[in-house]
Motif scaffolding. Structure first.
Motif, mmCIF file in Angstrom:
data_model
loop_
_atom_site.group_PDB
_atom_site.id
_atom_site.type_symbol
_atom_site.label_atom_id
_atom_site.label_comp_id
_atom_site.label_asym_id
_atom_site.label_seq_id
_atom_site.Cartn_x
_atom_site.Cartn_y
_atom_site.Cartn_z
ATOM 1 N N GLY A 100 9.145 -103.013 -74.177
ATOM 2 C CA GLY A 100 9.244 -101.973 -75.201
ATOM 3 C C GLY A 100 8.572 -100.670 -74.814
ATOM 4 N N GLY A 101 7.325 -100.727 -74.333
ATOM 5 C CA GLY A 101 6.605 -99.515 -73.970
ATOM 6 C C GLY A 101 7.269 -98.777 -72.823
ATOM 7 N N LEU A 102 7.821 -99.518 -71.861
ATOM 8 C CA LEU A 102 8.499 -98.902 -70.723
ATOM 9 C C LEU A 102 9.772 -98.185 -71.160
ATOM 10 C CD1 LEU A 102 9.130 -98.347 -67.791
ATOM 11 C CD2 LEU A 102 9.828 -100.740 -67.523
ATOM 12 N N TRP A 127 3.066 -95.802 -68.646
ATOM 13 C CA TRP A 127 4.330 -95.441 -68.006
ATOM 14 C C TRP A 127 4.618 -93.946 -68.149
ATOM 15 C CZ3 TRP A 127 6.656 -97.902 -64.403
ATOM 16 C CH2 TRP A 127 6.628 -99.295 -64.330
ATOM 17 N N SER A 128 4.242 -93.348 -69.259
ATOM 18 C CA SER A 128 4.449 -91.902 -69.422
ATOM 19 C C SER A 128 3.604 -91.128 -68.413
ATOM 20 C CB SER A 128 4.087 -91.478 -70.851
ATOM 21 O OG SER A 128 5.014 -91.991 -71.783
ATOM 22 N N ASN A 167 10.524 -89.327 -71.526
ATOM 23 C CA ASN A 167 10.308 -88.475 -70.354
ATOM 24 C C ASN A 167 11.594 -88.078 -69.641
ATOM 25 O OD1 ASN A 167 7.158 -88.397 -69.610
ATOM 26 N ND2 ASN A 167 7.629 -90.409 -70.494
ATOM 27 N N PHE A 168 12.704 -88.815 -69.894
ATOM 28 C CA PHE A 168 13.973 -88.488 -69.229
ATOM 29 C C PHE A 168 15.085 -88.455 -70.285
ATOM 30 C CE2 PHE A 168 11.342 -90.624 -66.044
ATOM 31 C CZ PHE A 168 11.445 -89.769 -64.946
ATOM 32 N N GLN A 169 15.099 -87.407 -71.071
ATOM 33 C CA GLN A 169 16.084 -87.284 -72.138
ATOM 34 C C GLN A 169 17.481 -87.112 -71.544
ATOM 35 O OE1 GLN A 169 14.921 -84.192 -74.840
ATOM 36 N NE2 GLN A 169 12.951 -85.135 -75.309
ATOM 37 N N GLY A 170 18.439 -87.873 -72.110
ATOM 38 C CA GLY A 170 19.820 -87.789 -71.634
ATOM 39 C C GLY A 170 20.119 -88.678 -70.445
ATOM 40 N N VAL A 171 19.116 -89.334 -69.900
ATOM 41 C CA VAL A 171 19.323 -90.222 -68.750
ATOM 42 C C VAL A 171 19.749 -91.598 -69.243
ATOM 43 C CG1 VAL A 171 18.156 -91.414 -66.856
ATOM 44 C CG2 VAL A 171 17.737 -88.996 -67.240
ATOM 45 N N THR A 172 20.706 -92.230 -68.558
ATOM 46 C CA THR A 172 21.170 -93.565 -68.920
ATOM 47 C C THR A 172 20.151 -94.606 -68.478
ATOM 48 O OG1 THR A 172 23.474 -92.891 -68.669
ATOM 49 C CG2 THR A 172 23.033 -95.245 -68.636
ATOM 50 N N TRP A 173 19.873 -95.553 -69.377
ATOM 51 C CA TRP A 173 18.971 -96.663 -69.041
ATOM 52 C C TRP A 173 19.772 -97.944 -68.935
ATOM 53 C CZ3 TRP A 173 17.975 -101.048 -72.142
ATOM 54 C CH2 TRP A 173 17.006 -101.926 -71.609
ATOM 55 N N GLN A 174 19.496 -98.740 -67.910
ATOM 56 C CA GLN A 174 20.166 -100.027 -67.744
ATOM 57 C C GLN A 174 19.128 -101.127 -67.577
ATOM 58 O OE1 GLN A 174 23.648 -100.517 -65.029
ATOM 59 N NE2 GLN A 174 22.408 -102.108 -64.033
ATOM 60 N N ARG A 175 19.354 -102.234 -68.261
ATOM 61 C CA ARG A 175 18.440 -103.372 -68.139
ATOM 62 C C ARG A 175 18.619 -104.030 -66.768
ATOM 63 N NH1 ARG A 175 17.928 -108.428 -72.410
ATOM 64 N NH2 ARG A 175 16.076 -109.394 -71.462
ATOM 65 N N CYS A 176 17.528 -104.343 -66.133
ATOM 66 C CA CYS A 176 17.561 -104.966 -64.813
ATOM 67 C C CYS A 176 18.214 -106.344 -64.902
ATOM 68 C CB CYS A 176 16.135 -105.093 -64.263
ATOM 69 S SG CYS A 176 16.032 -106.025 -62.725
ATOM 70 N N LEU A 217 5.274 -88.478 -61.280
ATOM 71 C CA LEU A 217 6.427 -88.369 -60.373
ATOM 72 C C LEU A 217 7.115 -87.018 -60.538
ATOM 73 C CD1 LEU A 217 8.100 -91.916 -60.612
ATOM 74 C CD2 LEU A 217 6.595 -91.047 -58.823
ATOM 75 N N LYS A 218 7.286 -86.577 -61.778
ATOM 76 C CA LYS A 218 7.957 -85.284 -62.007
ATOM 77 C C LYS A 218 7.110 -84.123 -61.502
ATOM 78 C CE LYS A 218 8.908 -85.895 -66.426
ATOM 79 N NZ LYS A 218 9.478 -85.630 -67.771
ATOM 80 N N SER A 219 5.793 -84.234 -61.604
ATOM 81 C CA SER A 219 4.928 -83.156 -61.106
ATOM 82 C C SER A 219 5.017 -83.032 -59.590
ATOM 83 C CB SER A 219 3.474 -83.411 -61.516
ATOM 84 O OG SER A 219 2.923 -84.520 -60.814
ATOM 85 N N ARG A 220 5.409 -84.105 -58.918
ATOM 86 C CA ARG A 220 5.567 -84.077 -57.461
ATOM 87 C C ARG A 220 6.970 -83.665 -57.045
ATOM 88 N NH1 ARG A 220 4.583 -89.801 -56.176
ATOM 89 N NH2 ARG A 220 5.360 -89.154 -54.135
#
Length: 282
Positions: free
Chosen positions: A236-238, A212-213, A245-254, A219-222
């Motif tokens: 867990g790995g995701l 996933w990293s 890779n996205f510090q400060g970004v909010t994560w929400q469980r699907c 994606l970020k390189s593009r």
């Protein structure tokens, strides 16, 4: 328009009018006529008949090669002239080539929509009256590869994607002569105008943090930017890869995965009731 003098063999006429299969007779007649047209066009381009010596001769014949043409009356074999030191050109196949391109595009569209190569082969045989093997369909659809690759590597700089949804889909992939299960990592972005767009697809060995990293780095390189919220399952790995890779970004469980996890742990007799109670809460 050029005019050609065509001769018809009496045996072909006999087969056409008295043969058991009218289509077979028409196919033989068409084959004879078109081969004579090809020879006449070769004479025009060379400026000389076969074995004729003239000062106007441009080049020399070098035999023929077979070219199969699928028509409404059957498959015919044309003898296309070869020219030594030059190239024979004809517009005879132009209409056929346009039809062939339309057929190839139709095959590609069926494959894109998920129709198997075996089913595509059956459909084209019913429509065209000629057999297309699975390998032939696969070879034709390889023309999709460069188009898909170009789309999958397109720049993402033009838009910001505040919302990103990521998930993995497991597919059977043929590699090195055997079929194996591979994880297909998929990212979908929602832009500032509310439109969804598939950002990219990547094959991975597993849903590990490393896979996933690598996907997020690609994606970020593009040019992926402006991400505020990422939605995924709680693998867990995701989740670790998102936070790295996205510090400060909010994560929400699907919610879909969450509901599925709950129902998997619920007795079957209670699943409908539990679903109806949890859905309004979400």
């Amino acid at each position: 328009m050029a005019q050609y003098q065509i001769t018809v063999d009496s045996q072909l006429l006999h087969q056409l009018f008295l043969g058991n299969s009218q289509d077979s007779g028409v196919a033989k007649l068409l084959e004879s006529v078109l081969n004579q047209v090809l020879q006449a066009q070769a004479t025009e381009q060379l400026g000389a008949e076969p074995y004729e010596r003239t000062d106007e001769r441009q080049a020399y014949r070098n035999g023929t090669y077979p070219h199969q043409l699928t028509t409404r009356v059957g498959t015919i074999t044309l003898r296309v002239p070869r020219i030594r030191g030059g190239k024979f050109s004809t517009e005879l196949f132009a209409r056929y080539q346009l039809s062939e391109q339309a057929l190839v595009l139709a095959l590609m569209e069926m494959v894109v929509h998920g129709v198997s190569t075996r089913k595509v082969a059956q459909i084209t045989e019913e429509l065209c009256g000629t057999e297309f093997s699975k390998s032939t369909v696969s070879d034709l659809c390889k023309r999709l590869d460069p188009m898909v690759t170009a789309w999958n590597n397109r720049p993402l700089h033009a838009s910001s994607f505040p919302f990103v949804i990521v998930d993995a889909l497991y597919l059977k992939v043929r590699e090195e002569g055997r079929v194996r299960s591979r994880g297909t990592l998929i990212g979908i972005g929602v832009n500032a105008d509310g439109y969804r767009e598939v950002l990219g697809v990547m094959l991975g060995d597993s849903e590990s943090e490393a896979s996933w990293s690598e996907f997020f780095g690609w994606l970020k390189s593009r040019g992926l930017k402006g991400v505020d919220l990422i939605v995924s399952d709680d693998h867990g790995g995701l989740v670790r890869a998102i936070r790295r890779n996205f510090q400060g970004v909010t994560w929400q469980r699907c919610q879909t995965h969450f509901m599925r996890n709950i129902l998997d742990a619920t007795p079957k007799s209670l699943q409908d009731e539990i679903h109806s109670r949890i859905r309004p809460i979400l």
